[in-house]
Motif scaffolding. Sequence first.
Motif, PDB file in Angstrom:
ATOM      1  N   ALA A  33      45.163  39.227  43.832  1.00 22.10           N
ATOM      2  CA  ALA A  33      45.966  38.854  44.516  1.00 22.10           C
ATOM      3  C   ALA A  33      47.307  38.273  44.198  1.00 22.10           C
ATOM      4  N   GLY A  34      47.665  38.394  42.906  1.00 21.89           N
ATOM      5  CA  GLY A  34      48.778  38.026  42.416  1.00 21.89           C
ATOM      6  C   GLY A  34      48.680  36.454  42.050  1.00 21.89           C
ATOM      7  N   ARG A  35      47.625  35.769  42.262  1.00 18.38           N
ATOM      8  CA  ARG A  35      47.464  34.544  41.643  1.00 18.38           C
ATOM      9  C   ARG A  35      46.512  34.258  40.445  1.00 18.38           C
ATOM     10  N   LEU A  36      46.888  33.516  39.731  1.00 19.45           N
ATOM     11  CA  LEU A  36      46.091  33.238  38.358  1.00 19.45           C
ATOM     12  C   LEU A  36      44.912  32.457  38.629  1.00 19.45           C
ATOM     13  N   LEU A  37      43.692  33.372  38.486  1.00 14.42           N
ATOM     14  CA  LEU A  37      42.375  32.415  38.663  1.00 14.42           C
ATOM     15  C   LEU A  37      42.011  31.731  37.380  1.00 14.42           C
ATOM     16  N   TYR A  38      41.981  32.406  36.287  1.00 16.63           N
ATOM     17  CA  TYR A  38      41.832  31.511  35.024  1.00 16.63           C
ATOM     18  C   TYR A  38      42.485  32.401  33.882  1.00 16.63           C
ATOM     19  N   ARG A  39      42.364  31.537  32.735  1.00 20.82           N
ATOM     20  CA  ARG A  39      42.747  32.118  31.333  1.00 20.82           C
ATOM     21  C   ARG A  39      41.687  31.591  30.578  1.00 20.82           C
ATOM     22  N   VAL A  40      41.481  32.712  29.603  1.00 21.01           N
ATOM     23  CA  VAL A  40      40.130  32.584  28.453  1.00 21.01           C
ATOM     24  C   VAL A  40      40.973  32.939  27.193  1.00 21.01           C
ATOM     25  N   ALA A  41      40.812  31.736  26.346  1.00 17.39           N
ATOM     26  CA  ALA A  41      41.583  31.657  24.992  1.00 17.39           C
ATOM     27  C   ALA A  41      41.015  32.543  24.086  1.00 17.39           C
ATOM     28  N   HIS A  42      39.549  32.788  23.964  1.00 22.27           N
ATOM     29  CA  HIS A  42      38.909  33.782  23.170  1.00 22.27           C
ATOM     30  C   HIS A  42      37.905  34.550  23.603  1.00 22.27           C
ATOM     31  N   PRO A  43      38.392  35.459  24.720  1.00 20.63           N
ATOM     32  CA  PRO A  43      37.363  36.438  25.262  1.00 20.63           C
ATOM     33  C   PRO A  43      36.061  36.886  24.284  1.00 20.63           C
ATOM     34  N   ASN A  44      35.087  37.155  24.882  1.00 17.52           N
ATOM     35  CA  ASN A  44      33.684  37.633  24.088  1.00 17.52           C
ATOM     36  C   ASN A  44      33.551  38.810  24.707  1.00 17.52           C
ATOM     37  N   ARG A  45      32.442  39.513  24.320  1.00 17.83           N
ATOM     38  CA  ARG A  45      31.921  40.757  24.735  1.00 17.83           C
ATOM     39  C   ARG A  45      31.494  40.996  25.937  1.00 17.83           C
ATOM     40  N   ARG A  46      30.918  39.646  26.645  1.00 19.90           N
ATOM     41  CA  ARG A  46      30.622  39.784  28.228  1.00 19.90           C
ATOM     42  C   ARG A  46      31.937  39.818  28.787  1.00 19.90           C
ATOM     43  N   PHE A  47      32.950  39.101  28.407  1.00 23.62           N
ATOM     44  CA  PHE A  47      34.351  39.508  29.113  1.00 23.62           C
ATOM     45  C   PHE A  47      34.933  40.954  29.320  1.00 23.62           C
ATOM     46  N   PHE A  48      34.712  41.397  28.187  1.00 22.55           N
ATOM     47  CA  PHE A  48      35.164  42.920  28.040  1.00 22.55           C
ATOM     48  C   PHE A  48      34.231  43.866  28.615  1.00 22.55           C
ATOM     49  N   LEU A  49      32.958  43.296  28.676  1.00 25.49           N
ATOM     50  CA  LEU A  49      31.961  44.302  29.395  1.00 25.49           C
ATOM     51  C   LEU A  49      32.360  43.955  31.020  1.00 25.49           C
ATOM     52  N   ASP A  50      32.555  43.123  31.438  1.00 27.60           N
ATOM     53  CA  ASP A  50      32.552  42.950  32.663  1.00 27.60           C
ATOM     54  C   ASP A  50      33.967  43.282  33.283  1.00 27.60           C
ATOM     55  N   LEU A  51      35.002  43.312  32.270  1.00 29.91           N
ATOM     56  CA  LEU A  51      36.168  44.190  32.475  1.00 29.91           C
ATOM     57  C   LEU A  51      36.120  45.696  32.608  1.00 29.91           C
ATOM     58  N   SER A  52      35.076  46.183  31.809  1.00 29.93           N
ATOM     59  CA  SER A  52      34.752  47.694  31.804  1.00 29.93           C
ATOM     60  C   SER A  52      34.257  47.903  33.106  1.00 29.93           C
ATOM     61  N   ALA A  53      33.056  47.232  33.607  1.00 32.66           N
ATOM     62  CA  ALA A  53      32.696  47.398  34.914  1.00 32.66           C
ATOM     63  C   ALA A  53      33.486  47.102  36.182  1.00 32.66           C
ATOM     64  N   GLN A  54      34.840  46.400  36.027  1.00 32.11           N
ATOM     65  CA  GLN A  54      35.728  46.046  37.080  1.00 32.11           C
ATOM     66  C   GLN A  54      34.946  44.953  37.899  1.00 32.11           C
ATOM     67  N   CYS A  55      34.327  43.826  37.225  1.00 29.35           N
ATOM     68  CA  CYS A  55      33.686  43.188  38.217  1.00 29.35           C
ATOM     69  C   CYS A  55      33.760  41.597  37.396  1.00 29.35           C
ATOM     70  N   MET A  56      34.915  40.999  37.504  1.00 27.53           N
ATOM     71  CA  MET A  56      35.245  39.719  36.681  1.00 27.53           C
ATOM     72  C   MET A  56      34.331  38.571  37.190  1.00 27.53           C
ATOM     73  N   ALA A  57      33.927  37.528  36.562  1.00 30.65           N
ATOM     74  CA  ALA A  57      33.206  36.541  36.914  1.00 30.65           C
ATOM     75  C   ALA A  57      34.068  35.449  37.767  1.00 30.65           C
ATOM     76  N   GLN A  58      33.359  34.812  38.585  1.00 28.67           N
ATOM     77  CA  GLN A  58      34.163  33.722  39.477  1.00 28.67           C
ATOM     78  C   GLN A  58      34.811  32.871  38.598  1.00 28.67           C
TER      79      GLN A  58
END
Length: 172
Positions: free
Chosen positions: A86-111
């Motif tokens: 909703a336009g607000r920064l939730l978090y920044r990941v300095a070195h995203p790993n596979r889990r990050f990109f898999l969740d991105l692919s599933a369109q379901c990011m972690a809290q």
Amino acid sequence: MNIRHPECHLRRALASALATDLEGVDDTPDVEGAAPRRPREDECGVVLFGQFWPAALLGVQAQVRLVEADTVVVSGPAGDACVYAAGRLLYRVAHPNRRFFLDLSAQCMAQPAARAAYEGRDSADLEAVDYELEGALARLCGAARHLDSGEALSAARVLREYVLRFEALAAA
């Protein structure tokens, strides 16, 4: 607060990422004391999708616990990534790993509280697992959130059967 306005939230997230949230780009690593420059739009990857988030996390007064909000993920040229809802920064990941990109692919990011799972290199075992299989399972998990309990249990049974097959093959 309007939590569903994709164009507005995409513009806001990208502007924030470029201005301050993403890591700067060091174009002159050989020049001592040279300040990194801000990333440019054409150097970033941007993904937009709808995701359910806790209403309280977004500051939304709602009768329900979860609300669907525009989710924008911006990855920068320095390898970092920012997650916005909703336009607000939730978090920044300095070195995203596979889990990050898999969740991105599933369109379901972690809290935000679970973002540490996205940080840093994966173990050698995880890196050995095929991306295709991991991607398919991540998409299935994302889809399962929208299934009724009977359908979700049916999918879980099928997965258990495959686990038993793999274990039998590994033992043989």
